[in-house]
Write a protein that holds these residues in place. Structure first.
Motif, PDB file in Angstrom:
ATOM      1  N   THR A  10      -8.635  18.100  38.817  1.00 24.96           N
ATOM      2  CA  THR A  10      -8.213  16.780  39.292  1.00 24.96           C
ATOM      3  C   THR A  10      -9.187  16.156  40.290  1.00 24.96           C
ATOM      4  N   PRO A  11      -9.611  16.868  41.349  1.00 28.78           N
ATOM      5  CA  PRO A  11     -10.567  16.233  42.270  1.00 28.78           C
ATOM      6  C   PRO A  11     -11.881  15.846  41.598  1.00 28.78           C
ATOM      7  N   LEU A  12     -12.373  16.665  40.676  1.00 26.27           N
ATOM      8  CA  LEU A  12     -13.616  16.338  39.973  1.00 26.27           C
ATOM      9  C   LEU A  12     -13.463  15.097  39.105  1.00 26.27           C
ATOM     10  N   ILE A  13     -12.355  15.036  38.383  1.00 27.45           N
ATOM     11  CA  ILE A  13     -12.108  13.875  37.514  1.00 27.45           C
ATOM     12  C   ILE A  13     -11.954  12.612  38.348  1.00 27.45           C
ATOM     13  N   LEU A  14     -11.167  12.690  39.405  1.00 30.17           N
ATOM     14  CA  LEU A  14     -10.933  11.509  40.236  1.00 30.17           C
ATOM     15  C   LEU A  14     -12.185  11.095  41.002  1.00 30.17           C
ATOM     16  N   PHE A  15     -12.981  12.066  41.457  1.00 27.37           N
ATOM     17  CA  PHE A  15     -14.213  11.722  42.147  1.00 27.37           C
ATOM     18  C   PHE A  15     -15.155  10.973  41.205  1.00 27.37           C
ATOM     19  N   THR A  16     -15.233  11.426  39.980  1.00 28.54           N
ATOM     20  CA  THR A  16     -16.076  10.735  38.999  1.00 28.54           C
ATOM     21  C   THR A  16     -15.552   9.328  38.736  1.00 28.54           C
ATOM     22  N   GLN A  17     -14.244   9.169  38.627  1.00 27.78           N
ATOM     23  CA  GLN A  17     -13.658   7.848  38.411  1.00 27.78           C
ATOM     24  C   GLN A  17     -13.915   6.925  39.601  1.00 27.78           C
ATOM     25  N   PHE A  18     -13.705   7.423  40.804  1.00 26.14           N
ATOM     26  CA  PHE A  18     -13.914   6.605  41.992  1.00 26.14           C
ATOM     27  C   PHE A  18     -15.379   6.202  42.138  1.00 26.14           C
TER      28      PHE A  18
ATOM     29  N   SER B 136     -26.494   4.354  39.817  1.00 26.82           N
ATOM     30  CA  SER B 136     -25.275   3.618  39.492  1.00 26.82           C
ATOM     31  C   SER B 136     -24.958   3.692  38.000  1.00 26.82           C
ATOM     32  N   VAL B 137     -25.982   3.653  37.154  1.00 23.94           N
ATOM     33  CA  VAL B 137     -25.747   3.763  35.705  1.00 23.94           C
ATOM     34  C   VAL B 137     -25.164   5.138  35.379  1.00 23.94           C
ATOM     35  N   PHE B 138     -25.680   6.180  36.025  1.00 19.46           N
ATOM     36  CA  PHE B 138     -25.156   7.526  35.788  1.00 19.46           C
ATOM     37  C   PHE B 138     -23.673   7.608  36.107  1.00 19.46           C
ATOM     38  N   TRP B 139     -23.255   7.109  37.274  1.00 19.80           N
ATOM     39  CA  TRP B 139     -21.856   7.225  37.668  1.00 19.80           C
ATOM     40  C   TRP B 139     -20.952   6.370  36.791  1.00 19.80           C
ATOM     41  N   ILE B 140     -21.417   5.219  36.380  1.00 18.06           N
ATOM     42  CA  ILE B 140     -20.590   4.380  35.504  1.00 18.06           C
ATOM     43  C   ILE B 140     -20.430   5.040  34.140  1.00 18.06           C
ATOM     44  N   VAL B 141     -21.510   5.567  33.580  1.00 20.30           N
ATOM     45  CA  VAL B 141     -21.438   6.245  32.285  1.00 20.30           C
ATOM     46  C   VAL B 141     -20.584   7.511  32.393  1.00 20.30           C
ATOM     47  N   ALA B 142     -20.742   8.258  33.486  1.00 17.68           N
ATOM     48  CA  ALA B 142     -19.928   9.460  33.687  1.00 17.68           C
ATOM     49  C   ALA B 142     -18.451   9.111  33.795  1.00 17.68           C
ATOM     50  N   SER B 143     -18.146   8.020  34.464  1.00 19.92           N
ATOM     51  CA  SER B 143     -16.758   7.589  34.592  1.00 19.92           C
ATOM     52  C   SER B 143     -16.158   7.204  33.242  1.00 19.92           C
ATOM     53  N   VAL B 144     -16.927   6.507  32.443  1.00 22.98           N
ATOM     54  CA  VAL B 144     -16.459   6.140  31.098  1.00 22.98           C
ATOM     55  C   VAL B 144     -16.267   7.392  30.249  1.00 22.98           C
ATOM     56  N   ALA B 145     -17.193   8.342  30.334  1.00 25.29           N
ATOM     57  CA  ALA B 145     -17.086   9.580  29.557  1.00 25.29           C
ATOM     58  C   ALA B 145     -15.860  10.389  29.968  1.00 25.29           C
ATOM     59  N   VAL B 146     -15.612  10.492  31.275  1.00 31.84           N
ATOM     60  CA  VAL B 146     -14.436  11.226  31.747  1.00 31.84           C
ATOM     61  C   VAL B 146     -13.159  10.522  31.304  1.00 31.84           C
ATOM     62  N   THR B 147     -13.149   9.211  31.363  1.00 30.22           N
ATOM     63  CA  THR B 147     -11.982   8.459  30.903  1.00 30.22           C
ATOM     64  C   THR B 147     -11.697   8.761  29.437  1.00 30.22           C
ATOM     65  N   TYR B 148     -12.738   8.820  28.639  1.00 31.31           N
ATOM     66  CA  TYR B 148     -12.568   9.065  27.205  1.00 31.31           C
ATOM     67  C   TYR B 148     -12.181  10.517  26.920  1.00 31.31           C
ATOM     68  N   TYR B 149     -12.943  11.477  27.449  1.00 28.01           N
ATOM     69  CA  TYR B 149     -12.737  12.875  27.099  1.00 28.01           C
ATOM     70  C   TYR B 149     -11.514  13.500  27.762  1.00 28.01           C
ATOM     71  N   ALA B 150     -11.113  13.025  28.921  1.00 29.39           N
ATOM     72  CA  ALA B 150      -9.906  13.541  29.574  1.00 29.39           C
ATOM     73  C   ALA B 150      -8.668  12.769  29.125  1.00 29.39           C
ATOM     74  N   ASP B 151      -8.863  11.788  28.264  1.00 29.12           N
ATOM     75  CA  ASP B 151      -7.775  10.930  27.787  1.00 29.12           C
ATOM     76  C   ASP B 151      -6.997  10.381  28.983  1.00 29.12           C
ATOM     77  N   PHE B 152      -7.753   9.872  29.923  1.00 26.05           N
ATOM     78  CA  PHE B 152      -7.258   9.490  31.242  1.00 26.05           C
ATOM     79  C   PHE B 152      -6.110   8.477  31.160  1.00 26.05           C
ATOM     80  N   LEU B 153      -6.321   7.394  30.457  1.00 27.26           N
ATOM     81  CA  LEU B 153      -5.306   6.335  30.407  1.00 27.26           C
ATOM     82  C   LEU B 153      -4.043   6.795  29.696  1.00 27.26           C
TER      83      LEU B 153
END
Length: 164
Positions: A145-153, A50-67
């Motif tokens: 897109t599927p990789l980014i969204l899968f990591t976010q989900f 769970s820590v891995f997926w949460i950290v990966a989600s935060v990293a993708v949000t930051y590096y993909a400039d998601f918001l």
């Protein structure tokens, strides 16, 4: 073909083997933990997975400039994105209903047995939301897109699992 003594010997051998097999099966079942024993000692909520997926989600949000992309990019298909938001809202609302109301307030541990329609509805809403978000954001990130969204989900799901 077989005489009576050979058939009796064969029958006795199968009977012995069946009894031996039944004894090993019942001893294996006796060695397993009962459901009550499993419920008494819950698994830890915070684990590496769970820590891995949460950290990966935060990293993708930051590096993909998601918001920033979601708010200001004109390539995002807004109709599909809004449908995805509504479906994700349904999914998260049902999850919060199960976690907060049923588990915390009512004390129902196995709410899928009390309300059997909740898991399939939540699953369908989650799958439909992911499809809608993929359609909405495909013009921005294409095959990423599927990789980014899968990591976010997965980050969202793991975060919610920490609450439950």
């Amino acid at each position: 073909m077989f005489n009576d003594s050979e058939l009796a010997t064969l029958r006795n051998r199968f009977k012995r083997d069946a009894e031996l097999l039944m004894q090993t099966t019942t001893s294996a079942v006796d060695g397993e933990k009962s459901q009550e024993e499993k419920d008494l000692k819950p698994l830890p909520r915070i684990n590496k997975h769970s820590v891995f997926w949460i950290v990966a989600s935060v990293a993708v949000t930051y590096y993909a400039d998601f918001l920033h992309v979601i708010m200001e990019n004109d390539d995002v298909k807004s109709w599909w994105f809004n449908v995805g938001l509504i479906l994700l809202g349904i999914c998260l609302s049902l999850a919060m209903f199960c976690i907060v109301y049923l588990e915390w307030f009512k004390g129902i541990q196995h709410y899928d047995q009390e309300y059997p329609a909740i898991p399939p509805i939540t699953t369908a809403a989650f799958i439909a939301a992911s499809c809608s978000f993929n359609i909405a954001l495909w013009p921005v990130w294409s095959f990423f897109t599927p990789l980014i969204l899968f990591t976010q989900f997965m980050g969202v799901v793991m975060f919610i699992s920490l609450l439950g």
